[in-house]
Design a protein around this motif. Structure first.
Motif, PDB file in Angstrom:
ATOM      1  N   ARG A  89       0.851  -1.200   0.000  1.00  0.00           N
ATOM      2  CA  ARG A  89       0.000   0.000   0.000  1.00  0.00           C
ATOM      3  C   ARG A  89       0.885   1.247   0.000  1.00  0.00           C
ATOM      4  O   ARG A  89       0.877   2.036   0.936  1.00  0.00           O
ATOM      5  CB  ARG A  89      -0.938  -0.014   1.197  1.00  0.00           C
ATOM      6  N   ASN A  90       1.638   1.393  -1.070  1.00  0.00           N
ATOM      7  CA  ASN A  90       2.558   2.525  -1.170  1.00  0.00           C
ATOM      8  C   ASN A  90       1.803   3.800  -1.546  1.00  0.00           C
ATOM      9  O   ASN A  90       0.570   3.819  -1.639  1.00  0.00           O
ATOM     10  CB  ASN A  90       3.681   2.215  -2.166  1.00  0.00           C
ATOM     11  N   ALA A  91       2.555   4.892  -1.780  1.00  0.00           N
ATOM     12  CA  ALA A  91       1.927   6.188  -2.048  1.00  0.00           C
ATOM     13  C   ALA A  91       1.066   6.141  -3.304  1.00  0.00           C
ATOM     14  O   ALA A  91      -0.012   6.758  -3.356  1.00  0.00           O
ATOM     15  CB  ALA A  91       3.004   7.262  -2.186  1.00  0.00           C
ATOM     16  N   ARG A  92       1.525   5.405  -4.296  1.00  0.00           N
ATOM     17  CA  ARG A  92       0.750   5.360  -5.537  1.00  0.00           C
ATOM     18  C   ARG A  92      -0.565   4.608  -5.338  1.00  0.00           C
ATOM     19  O   ARG A  92      -1.612   5.018  -5.839  1.00  0.00           O
ATOM     20  CB  ARG A  92       1.580   4.693  -6.638  1.00  0.00           C
ATOM     21  N   GLN A 112      -2.180   4.362  -2.542  1.00  0.00           N
ATOM     22  CA  GLN A 112      -3.037   5.234  -1.734  1.00  0.00           C
ATOM     23  C   GLN A 112      -3.693   6.311  -2.598  1.00  0.00           C
ATOM     24  O   GLN A 112      -4.861   6.675  -2.375  1.00  0.00           O
ATOM     25  CB  GLN A 112      -2.215   5.885  -0.614  1.00  0.00           C
ATOM     26  N   GLN A 113      -2.966   6.824  -3.579  1.00  0.00           N
ATOM     27  CA  GLN A 113      -3.526   7.825  -4.473  1.00  0.00           C
ATOM     28  C   GLN A 113      -4.694   7.245  -5.254  1.00  0.00           C
ATOM     29  O   GLN A 113      -5.750   7.878  -5.383  1.00  0.00           O
ATOM     30  CB  GLN A 113      -2.443   8.323  -5.433  1.00  0.00           C
TER      31      GLN A 113
END
Length: 263
Positions: free
Chosen positions: A9-12, A14-15
């Motif tokens: 669940r990295n930043a991308r 999450q976006q």
């Protein structure tokens, strides 16, 4: 083509996840999520700008999914199946598309026939259903006005079953700009309300016409009532006091299509 891999669940991630529920994030990023076989298929066939195609890693993909990945010039992102399921809303999904938002420009609509205005809809599913009916009965576009549910909410996109990518849909904050656009194009404005002065079947809907459908519980706003050239009603019987807004739109669009065929 380079394949990006997302396993956490990295930043991308999450976006993308925020696009499911956050209208502001959709508008800021200029993109939205497309779920389901038919919506993704129609988006690809109609040349809609698709930025990314997310697919489940470690699975054998169907010929449909392989074909979309092969024929669409979008970034490919391989994801853990559990993460893809969160974005798709189902465990066995093969693809999720991240598509670009189009401009909210009335110039995208050529009013050569009926155009639907949905005034302040509160249910995204109803928006999708109206867009689907507009596509089915040959409307030239759909305009959503006022403080409303979002056209690009996943529920609206799914309910349109791909028609969102076949019919121009434009969001406009206020009725005034739409009424001015209609008058400049010599398009009549026909409202729908149970207190209308004419039955819909007895009113000319065969040419360029703006058909206004009101909010699900409150009907048309005072601004739209003032802008209408005529207000028509749909005669109903039984114990029902009124029709669902999307059902009313479908009835009026069918009548408009029937009249055009008879001319």
């Amino acid at each position: 083509m380079t394949i990006t891999r997302v396993g956490t669940r990295n930043a991308r991630f999450q976006q993308w996840h925020a696009l499911l529920t956050n209208r502001t994030k959709r508008n800021r990023s200029g993109e939205f999520i497309v779920q389901g076989v038919r919506p993704i298929t129609v988006a690809a066939e109609r040349g809609w700008p698709i930025r990314c195609l997310l697919y489940a890693g470690g699975r054998r993909l169907s010929s449909w999914a392989e074909g979309v990945l092969r024929d669409t010039g979008a970034e490919r992102v391989e994801m853990e199946p559990a993460l893809l399921a969160e974005l798709a809303g189902k465990d066995d999904a093969e693809l999720v598309a991240i598509a670009a938002l189009p401009p909210d420009d009335l110039g995208r609509i050529t009013p050569g026939g009926p155009v639907v205005v949905f005034d302040r809809p509160s249910d995204p599913g109803n928006i999708g259903t109206v867009v689907r009916s507009a596509d089915a009965f040959g409307a030239f576009g759909v305009i959503v006005t006022g403080h409303a549910a979002d056209v690009y909410d996943p529920k609206a996109v799914r309910a349109s079953t791909g028609s969102l990518f076949a019919v121009p849909v434009v969001r406009v904050p206020s009725p005034g700009a739409v009424a001015d656009w209609a008058h400049a194009a010599d398009v009549r404005i026909i409202g729908t309300d149970e207190t209308g002065t004419h039955d819909v079947a007895r009113h000319d809907l065969g040419g360029p016409v703006l058909i206004v459908i009101g909010n699900e519980t409150r009907g048309m706003s005072a601004a739209w009532l003032a802008a209408c050239d005529e207000v028509v009603r749909i005669p109903i019987g039984g114990a029902a006091s009124s029709l669902n807004a999307a059902s009313a739109a479908t009835v009026v669009l069918y009548e408009a299509a029937r009249q055009r065929k008879e001319k």
